[in-house]
Every structure is written in C-alpha cells, then in structure tokens.
Write an enzyme that holds these catalytic residues in place. Sequence first.
Site, PDB file in Angstrom:
ATOM      1  N   GLU A   1      44.515  -4.983  69.366  1.00 35.30           N
ATOM      2  CA  GLU A   1      44.207  -3.760  70.106  1.00 35.30           C
ATOM      3  C   GLU A   1      43.342  -4.095  71.332  1.00 35.30           C
ATOM      4  O   GLU A   1      43.592  -3.612  72.437  1.00 35.30           O
ATOM      5  CB  GLU A   1      43.505  -2.743  69.202  1.00 35.30           C
ATOM      6  CG  GLU A   1      43.258  -1.407  69.903  1.00 35.30           C
ATOM      7  CD  GLU A   1      42.573  -0.369  69.013  1.00 35.30           C
ATOM      8  OE1 GLU A   1      42.223  -0.687  67.863  1.00 35.30           O
ATOM      9  OE2 GLU A   1      42.387   0.769  69.483  1.00 35.30           O
TER      10      GLU A   1
ATOM     11  N   GLU B   1      36.014   3.216  62.139  1.00 37.87           N
ATOM     12  CA  GLU B   1      37.080   4.215  62.284  1.00 37.87           C
ATOM     13  C   GLU B   1      38.372   3.679  61.655  1.00 37.87           C
ATOM     14  O   GLU B   1      39.039   4.364  60.886  1.00 37.87           O
ATOM     15  CB  GLU B   1      37.302   4.536  63.771  1.00 37.87           C
ATOM     16  CG  GLU B   1      38.502   5.440  64.030  1.00 37.87           C
ATOM     17  CD  GLU B   1      39.245   5.068  65.317  1.00 37.87           C
ATOM     18  OE1 GLU B   1      38.602   4.932  66.370  1.00 37.87           O
ATOM     19  OE2 GLU B   1      40.480   4.900  65.253  1.00 37.87           O
ATOM     20  N   HIS B   2      38.717   2.446  61.979  1.00 40.42           N
ATOM     21  CA  HIS B   2      39.925   1.846  61.395  1.00 40.42           C
ATOM     22  C   HIS B   2      39.850   1.829  59.866  1.00 40.42           C
ATOM     23  O   HIS B   2      40.820   2.138  59.191  1.00 40.42           O
ATOM     24  CB  HIS B   2      40.083   0.398  61.891  1.00 40.42           C
ATOM     25  CG  HIS B   2      40.836   0.275  63.176  1.00 40.42           C
ATOM     26  ND1 HIS B   2      42.021  -0.427  63.269  1.00 40.42           N
ATOM     27  CD2 HIS B   2      40.598   0.756  64.410  1.00 40.42           C
ATOM     28  CE1 HIS B   2      42.459  -0.383  64.526  1.00 40.42           C
ATOM     29  NE2 HIS B   2      41.616   0.329  65.238  1.00 40.42           N
TER      30      HIS B   2
ATOM     31  N   HIS C   1      34.049   1.603  66.132  1.00 36.50           N
ATOM     32  CA  HIS C   1      35.504   1.594  66.210  1.00 36.50           C
ATOM     33  C   HIS C   1      36.121   0.880  65.000  1.00 36.50           C
ATOM     34  O   HIS C   1      37.128   1.318  64.443  1.00 36.50           O
ATOM     35  CB  HIS C   1      35.920   0.919  67.529  1.00 36.50           C
ATOM     36  CG  HIS C   1      37.382   0.679  67.653  1.00 36.50           C
ATOM     37  ND1 HIS C   1      37.936  -0.572  67.593  1.00 36.50           N
ATOM     38  CD2 HIS C   1      38.410   1.542  67.822  1.00 36.50           C
ATOM     39  CE1 HIS C   1      39.242  -0.473  67.729  1.00 36.50           C
ATOM     40  NE2 HIS C   1      39.564   0.795  67.877  1.00 36.50           N
TER      41      HIS C   1
END
Lengths: 424, 428
Positions: free
Chosen positions: B143, B70-71, B67
């Site tokens: 997040e 991905e950022h 994740h």
Amino acid sequence: MEYRKVSMQSYTLHMIKTDNFKKAFIEVNFRKPIEKEDITYRNMLFDVLLDSNANYKDNRSLAIEAEKNYDLSINSSNTRLGNYINSSYKMVALNEKYTEKGSFEKSFDFFMDILFNPNVKRGEFNLESFDIVKRTLESGIKGLKDNKRKYSVVRMLEIMDKNSPISLRGVGYSEDLDAITPSSLYNYYNDMLNKDLIDVFVLGDIDFQKTITMFKDKFKINTIKKPKKELTCIHTSTRALPQKLIEFDDVTQAKLSIGCRLNNLTLFESKYVMVIYNMLLGEGSDSKFFKDIREKKSLCYYISSSYTRIDNILVITSGIDKGKFNETVESVKLSMKEMVKGKFTDEEVEIAKNNVISTLESITDSPNRIINSYYSHEITGLDDLETRMEQYKKVTREDIIAVSKKVKIDTIYLLSGGEKDEKK
Amino acid sequence: MKKNRLVDVGEDFYYEKLDNGLEIYMIPKETFTETYVTFTTRFGSINTEFVPNGKTEMIRVHDGIAHFLEHKMFESEDGMDPFDFYSKNGASCNASTTFNRTTYLFLGTGHLKENVNFLLDYVQSIYLTDENVEKEKGIIEQELNMYKDDPFWVLYEGILANSFKENNVRKSIGGEVKDIMAITKDELLECYNTFYNPANMFIVATGNFNPDELVNIIKENQKSKDFKRISDIKIKEIHEPDSVVKEYEEKQLSVTEPKIAVAFKISKEKIKIKSEFKVNKYLSLMAEALFGSTSMFFSQSRKDNILIDCGIEIFNTDTHYLLCLFIDSNTPNKIIDKVDEVIRELLITEEDFERRKKVTIANYISSFDNIVSTNGIVIGNVMSYDKYIDDQIEQTKALSYKEFKVFIKSLDFSNKSSLVIKPVDESN
C-alpha cells in the site's frame, strides 16, 4: 419517480420526475462510431466550448456567470461505449426552492448558449481559447504516463487487440492534437451537432409538458439520423496461449494488468452470469482474489477484476513487488481454475446475487446512476431495472461454471521498475 | 435526544450523547434507500506520543501505527470478518485513517440493527496474534509503495514535510516501511486500549433510518459492554515554530511535466476573530477568490502560458493553518513569482466576496443530495469544532466584507515554502 420518453424526431428526450433531490440534472449525450481522431477532437471541443463563448469572451467571465447562477455546474465527459464514442454534456442546478423563481430556466438558457453559441468568427474558434485548451490537453496526454496504474491498463489493452476500439487512449493523442486547427474544430463541431445520435435526459422536480416546450424552443437540433454500427465489441484474436510483456519505468511498485477474452457468451451470460462470476472472482473484498492473493499470501494491497459487457472483456489489475510477478500470475490462474472446478459455495453465489440486486435497489439514491441506468437500457440493450433484478435471481452455480470456461487469459502485462525493455 | 430543524435545507438534525461518552450525530433522509453509518475514533497518524490508558508515563509508538491498527481491526477470531458480514447483507464496508482520526463505516440497505451492531462490535473488540500482525506487514508495504508512485502524493507529503518542523503532519500517514516492520502486537494493543474508548469516539448516521430506533440499538449494544472510563487522554504537546523547514526545494521524479506546491504557514495565535468556523470560511473564500477558477490569477496565467492547472487546499492544525497551492506549470519560477504578486496585492472585490458566499451556500445545500457527502461534512465539523454547525447557512450569510478585508490584511504570509518536482533529467 416517474419516467417519460418522447421522440423529438432528431433526438430522444427522456424525462425523470422526482422530488428526492435538491438539484436538477440535464444531460445531453452525443454518440457516433469511434475513430481514433474523434477522441482528441472531442476532448478539445468540450474544453473550448467551456472556455468561452459568443457572450462570455474568456474563461473567467464564463465561470463567473456560472457562479452567479448559484454555482451552476456545467461539465462534460467523453467515454468510449464499446464501438462508439459518447460525449456527454451535463448541467446541474439547484432547485428553485433554494434559489429564486426563474433560475432554472435561466440556467438552461446559459447551458444552451454554451452548446449552440460558441466563440466563433469566420468559421474558426477563437484562437486564444483554442491555444489555452490545446496546452492543457497536451499536458493531459503526456501526463497519462504519470498515472502508472492507469498507464499499465492502457498499455495492456493496446497490446491485447490493437485493431479493436478497446486499445484507444481516452486522453487522446499528440499527433491528432497537432493536426487540429480552429477551423477544423469548428467543422467537427458542426458535424457532431448534425450527424451524431442524441439522447437527452432531464431529471428533477420537473413538469413534463414545460420541459418538452423548453426543448422544442431552445434545443436547436433538427437533423434525423439512424444507428450505423453495433455497440458491442467483438474480438478477432484467437491466441492459443497468453502473451506476456514486461516494460520498464521508474516505479516503486510494479503494476500488473491482465486482459481476458470472453468467448461466445450467450446474451444471458453476458448480461447476468458474467456479472456474478466477476463478483466471486475479483470484484469486492470478499472475492477469491482478495481472500487468496491479498489476505492469505500478502502479495498485494489491491487486486481486482472488472467486467465491461460492451467491450466483451475482463480486466484484472494489481500492484505488486516485481519479484513476485510469476507467483502472482500463477495465483490468479489458480483462482480462475477454481472457478472452473466449481470451488465456491452456494452461499457465496447467493451473497453475490444479493449484492448485485441491492446495488440495483439503491440506484434511486443517485441521479447519475438513475440516468445511466435508463441510458444503458436505451442504447446497450440492458434490460429494465425490474427485469434485471428478476434475471439475476435465476443465475445458477452451473451457469457460473459454464461461463468460467469461456474466460481466457489473453494478455499479461507488467509495468516494472528496472532498466531496459525486454520481451518474454 | 436533541433535535434541530435545518430550515434552509429542509432536513432534521439529531444529537445524542450516551453515558459512556459516545456521541451520535444523525441526519436522516427517509426518501433514500441506503443507510450510511460511520464510527470514528479521534486517533490518527499524528498521535504517536501519549500516556496509555491506566498508566502514567508518556510513551512513543511507531509512525504509521494508527493506519496499521485500522487494518487489523478487520481481523476476527471466529472467521466472520466485516467484509464477509456486510457482503452477506448486501452492504459494503470500509475504513480510512487520516492525520487525526480513524473512521470505520458501512453503506447498506435494510438490516439496520444487525449492521449497526456488527460495526460497534468489531470496532469495540480486537483480535491480534503475532502471526496476523506479521501477515499484515506485506500488505501495508505494498500500500505504501503504491502511494510512492503517485506524483501528487509525493508533492503533498513533500510540502507538509518542508512546512512543519514538529507537528507529525510532516510524516506520511501510513509511516515508512521500516516503521511498519517494527510494529508489534503489544504496541497495537496499547493504542487500541487508549484511543478506542467510547468517550473518544463518535457515530455519524445519514440516509434511511429512524433516529429513535438507531439510538435505541446503540444504547442497547453499549449497555452490555464495560469500558474502563478514561480521563482525558494526555497527548504530548508540541511547539511548532512559525517558520517553515525549507523555503525552497527541487526534486526529480518520473513525471512528464513539473509539479509545484506553494504553501503559506499562518499562525493561529495572531488571529483575532474568535469563531474558528468564521476564520475557516474567510480563509477558503480568500483562497478561492485569489487562486480559484474565477480568479484573475488563474485566467491571466493560463493566457500567459505560465499555468496549466491549480488546486487549493487548506490544512488546519492545532497551531497553524497551511494554505497550499498545487500547481501544474512548465515555468515554475514564473508561476511562483505570480503567486507572490497575488499575495502582496490581495485584491478581492466585494462582488467577488458576495458571489463566493453564494457558491459556498449552494455547495452546502447540494451536498445533502448525497448521504456520503452529508456524513463527511458532519465528521469534518465534529473534528474541527467538536459539534455539528447546524446553522452554517445563517453564519455564512452573515459574513461581512468589511471584517473580511481587515482579516486578510492582518494575515502574515511571510512563512512560505515552495517545492518543485521536475521530470528526471534524461541526459544524466
């Protein structure tokens, strides 16, 4: 795609013929000027109508019948549209090409049966259905507090203008729910059928004349009414400085909501310039907020602004560390000041305009968006699609600077982790 | 290029595999305006122990790294990041990470060549600096905190953690804040070089485009790039027991009413039916018929005032299925007992079965009205079956009640986990 609008005296029938989809859509919209208790009544009414009816005595038999009709979907939603409440009952059915001949009319009959043939005896809704639905709604009303992000916005709007419909909670109210009885709900149902303004939409691979006949025969509404009230909200608050409130709850991340008043917008500004302003300020991931507050300062994961024309407000939301409250609010103010100073490029304006226009172009890919577009045109004074595309092109940098001066922060609210309530 | 007519839905399906191993799945819809293209790598949050490309030793990376990566893919050296680029073309872009994959996408009108090239180029290049890695940590921390305030998310992660002992689905997709803080540039690069190889990736396109044109654009783009060909990526094997970690747990959280998850962990080893598609369909038919909105369970429990709402989800891991119910009820014990009763009896009539088949087919046909849904179905198929099942209507029609009955009777429901989230006791 071909559109036709027919006045049926007591309601308006809008028909959209298109073979682009495998499904057909019927949407019946009831609307009236909103009062607080309408919300709970209508949430209750919709669930009761869908729980059982005169022919299908409980939720299971009714749901099974829908599944038998190729998973016919019937649902409803209540939304506030400015000063009105809008109750929309929708039916979505597979085209006969994928089912069998006559299935559309059969589905339509079932839908009409749900709307007009409720599970009622001696002027009262069936008590069993009534009780089941009431318990579910009660849970939904209480559960608003479980959705911290939404709850923060709801609280902010309540504080911003408690006399305006914007302060009303869409989930309804416990005290109103307690006051509803099976017979008062039935009276309310009859009032809705007889007094509400009604717009019906039919979209799909349809025959106009057949559709008109079908509605004439089966859509049993025949009272004529006229609009009573302006749709758009006007705010009376003249707060010189923003009010600030912090409330406490068990949250890991503080939820920030900011409400902005929009003072004396012209029609062109409210329909077009504000939309572009909002895109530049905080709508997307190339907005000022996203770039400056998330990407440069790492203050949050999400921050965005949203503009509701008929409510005449702009709402900003974010999730932040409670210790960064002041820094985030100052950053929001700074971004808004930069808009006033014209610190954005012509290219950014063009990009924002193109984005809005390409969103309009793709409306035809979605049945719901097609219907919404015609309905907004019908009742909120939104221009037709082609006019809208043309008008957006006319928005200039000067227009945006002018409108940015009319956007005033009114209320700053933080739902924070911590102990007691305190006012600042 | 392979082309198949999807007769029952009146659409065409196309497939192409390039020399570098990249697969392209396409279902065009030329009467629509928009084009939706997704680019997926088979790298998700569970892949934390593997042998990096070109090396021999197994390494362990921090949780949440897929994740995080991905950022970071949205960072660009020349300042033109994907958000800017797609916005300029009136399009939107996004990405998401799940347990087993990371997907990048754009949705837009026109500019096909530019949009596709940009998607391929930004996902197939990486720009990491110590500073931009550090900067991301604050954003990801927010997040993760956002999810912690969502009661459903807490329930969802909680039941997975209580059901699985070894499989990484027991951990949060985004990782914990302490993992995120420890992630370094080199670690991210190691993951990128291993998993972001065309042979480990696939493209799914739906909406308005011409398949020949699209394949040519992609071929042309890939020609100029040289990827170190990898052999199969070695990922640490796990030995997941059939038993659950915790059979019962209660937690307190800021919720207004109790939220309950009940999960049944079912071993794949003991299932005799060979076709995984068929097994998936039987399981979801069973779950819907037993606990869905047309079930006796749902209807009677609401009448008896022990149920408010019930949602169903079936997790599919390499070794086990996890049939999960997410329940709102003020009487947790009574509803859990009711669930047990339903599972003991497994009452599903032939009429229920046939009706649910009809619903499954109707839903599948309906999904073609939305290019995002169509795309999602293809991605799901490729992840589960390594191909798009282009005859799913035929296969669904062929499902038999007799086989179904034998199948559900053979399932072992004895490995069960229940998690009850109760409102915080205000009197404490």
